[in-house]
Write an enzyme that holds these catalytic residues in place. Structure first.
Site, PDB file in Angstrom:
ATOM      1  N   HIS A  19       0.708  -1.182  -0.078  1.00 17.84           N
ATOM      2  CA  HIS A  19      -0.072   0.135  -0.015  1.00 17.84           C
ATOM      3  C   HIS A  19       0.953   1.313  -0.025  1.00 17.84           C
ATOM      4  CE1 HIS A  19      -3.796   2.212   1.842  1.00 17.84           C
ATOM      5  NE2 HIS A  19      -3.049   2.985   1.003  1.00 17.84           N
ATOM      6  N   HIS A  21       1.427   4.814  -2.460  1.00 18.37           N
ATOM      7  CA  HIS A  21       1.038   5.747  -3.618  1.00 18.37           C
ATOM      8  C   HIS A  21       2.336   6.469  -4.024  1.00 18.37           C
ATOM      9  CE1 HIS A  21      -3.200   5.556  -2.489  1.00 18.37           C
ATOM     10  NE2 HIS A  21      -2.683   5.373  -1.458  1.00 18.37           N
ATOM     11  N   HIS A 199      -9.476   1.602  -1.592  1.00 15.94           N
ATOM     12  CA  HIS A 199      -9.555   2.152  -0.204  1.00 15.94           C
ATOM     13  C   HIS A 199     -10.944   1.952   0.256  1.00 15.94           C
ATOM     14  CE1 HIS A 199      -5.536   3.476  -1.372  1.00 15.94           C
ATOM     15  NE2 HIS A 199      -5.226   4.300  -0.326  1.00 15.94           N
ATOM     16  N   GLU A 202     -11.409   4.064   5.607  1.00 18.45           N
ATOM     17  CA  GLU A 202     -10.405   5.003   6.129  1.00 18.45           C
ATOM     18  C   GLU A 202     -10.977   5.848   6.990  1.00 18.45           C
ATOM     19  OE1 GLU A 202      -8.003   6.892   3.240  1.00 18.45           O
ATOM     20  OE2 GLU A 202      -6.228   7.316   4.658  1.00 18.45           O
ATOM     21  N   ASP A 281       1.877   7.100   2.138  1.00 16.65           N
ATOM     22  CA  ASP A 281       2.656   8.263   1.516  1.00 16.65           C
ATOM     23  C   ASP A 281       3.698   8.777   2.524  1.00 16.65           C
ATOM     24  OD1 ASP A 281       0.440   8.865  -0.643  1.00 16.65           O
ATOM     25  OD2 ASP A 281      -0.979   8.535   1.341  1.00 16.65           O
TER      26      ASP A 281
HETATM   27  N1  ADE Z   1      -4.252   8.867  -1.956  1.00 12.32           N
HETATM   28  C1  ADE Z   1      -3.164   9.112  -1.432  1.00 12.32           C
HETATM   29  N2  ADE Z   1      -3.120   8.677   0.078  1.00 12.32           N
HETATM   30  C2  ADE Z   1      -4.389   8.426   0.071  1.00 12.32           C
HETATM   31  C3  ADE Z   1      -4.840   8.020   1.348  1.00 12.32           C
HETATM   32  N3  ADE Z   1      -4.528   7.803   2.538  1.00 12.32           N
HETATM   33  N4  ADE Z   1      -6.247   7.905   1.189  1.00 12.32           N
HETATM   34  C4  ADE Z   1      -7.062   8.078   0.163  1.00 12.32           C
HETATM   35  N5  ADE Z   1      -6.286   8.573  -1.124  1.00 12.32           N
HETATM   36  C5  ADE Z   1      -5.132   8.586  -0.894  1.00 12.32           C
HETATM   37 ZN    ZN Z   2      -3.543   4.859   0.472  1.00 14.91          ZN
END
Ligand code: ADE
Ligand code: ZN
Length: 340
Positions: A19, A21, A199, A202, A281
């Site tokens: 996971h 990005h 996703h 969250e 990220d």
């Molecule tokens: N894009 C990048 N990080 C993200 C996250 N934590 N949740 C949703 N979209 C994303």
């Molecule tokens: Zn993510």
């Protein structure tokens, strides 16, 4: 365990990142360098000023900055450099397999062609496979704040590169953009041979996780923290061994949880859920794989058996073939068996 011992233990674990990005691995130093060579101005005067801005109260505040940062990426070389920087970094952390997301629409919306984006990313992944022995899968994510029609256009644009893309995902602003909005484009993506993840849960409710399972037919849930609000959902995730790719530092930085001590990872493991740890990220949330493992283990007092479980789970949850999974899982087990 002392902090130094814990760090050493974590460093040595063979790890899989599922996971991540790629745009979220854009370190401010590299952002500055690429902005300069592309003659693009940034809203910040220095690397420190950028880092200072990385304080978020929720997902949207982060996304606004994340999409702005990505705007300096223009040429194939930029996407290559971004991806290569990530891969060399995680190689130093003993990450041996990656399944990474890219957000084509963040770039195509600004007029950057799909092929420029994917070619830069793919060449770096290939090089890492050859030179660093990191295996990989590539996942194209649809931006859920955009329309279904835009996602269909992205699917269409991806088809010449089908051989390079293993799956599709769903990311960006969750609340108000439920999985159901993308049921048809996920079905069409599956018909093209793509694997499916999304996703869910969250910031959004447990109901979105149900939708991702029932309407999108995903094989993994990214995040999924909110499943604990619904015991029937937890039972389903356990029964079907649907992986949850958790991102602890991201959760704290985006205030999905208030303190790392509150992170649901141990509860999920106790309930038999296939939970894993990842970085989401890393340039924005204070750490890559090792830092995520470390922060979680420290705050929650995870023991070696739990760390081993998490590392094994990630290979189980990966899209590697069965023989490669077995090889990596054996390596993790061997590592923990011989820890002194
Ligand atoms: N894009 C990048 N990080 C993200 C996250 N934590 N949740 C949703 N979209 C994303
Ligand atoms: Zn993510």
């Amino acid at each position: 365990m002392t902090s130094a011992n814990l760090l050493t233990t974590i460093q040595g674990i063979p790890k899989a990142e599922l996971h991540l990005h790629i745009e979220g691995s854009f370190e401010p130093e590299l952002m500055f360098e690429i902005a300069k060579r592309n003659d693009v101005s940034l809203d910040f005067d220095s690397v420190d000023a950028i880092k200072e801005a990385y304080k978020f109260n929720n997902l949207q505040e982060f996304l606004d900055i994340y999409y702005t940062g990505a705007q300096v990426l223009i040429h194939e070389q930029d996407f290559f450099d971004l991806t290569w920087a990530y891969l060399t970094k995680v190689h130093s952390q003993n990450v041996v397999h990656v399944e990474i997301f890219f957000d084509p629409q963040t770039h195509t919306e600004r007029g950057i062609p799909f092929d420029v984006v994917i070619t830069g990313i793919y060449k770096a992944l290939q090089r890492a496979k050859e030179e660093l022995n990191i295996s990989f899968k590539l996942i194209m994510s649809y931006l859920r704040h955009l329309s279904e029609a835009e996602a269909f256009k992205t699917l269409e644009a991806s088809l010449p590169f089908k051989e390079w893309i293993d799956g599709v995902g769903l990311d960006s602003s969750e609340v108000g953009n439920p999985p159901s909005k993308f049921a048809r484009v996920f079905k069409a993506s599956a018909d093209e041979g793509y694997k499916l993840v999304a996703h869910a849960g969250e910031e959004g409710p447990a109901a979105y996780i149900w939708e991702a399972l029932d309407l999108l037919n995903v094989v993994r849930i990214d995040h999924g923290n909110r499943c604990l609000d619904d015991q029937a959902l937890v039972d389903r995730l356990r029964a079907e061994q649907i992986p949850l790719t958790l991102c602890p530092l991201s959760n704290v930085e985006l205030k999905v949880i208030q303190h790392m001590e509150d992170h649901p990872l141990p509860k999920l493991l106790d309930q038999g859920i296939l939970a894993t740890i990842h970085s989401d990220d890393p340039a924005y949330f204070g750490g890559y794989m090792n830092e995520n493992y470390y922060a979680t283990a420290k705050a929650l007092n995870l023991n070696n058996q739990q760390l081993e479980q998490v590392a094994v789970n990630a290979f189980k949850a990966s899209w590697l073939d069965d023989a490669s999974k077995e090889e990596h899982i054996n390596a993790v087990k061997h590592y923990f068996k011989h820890l002194t």
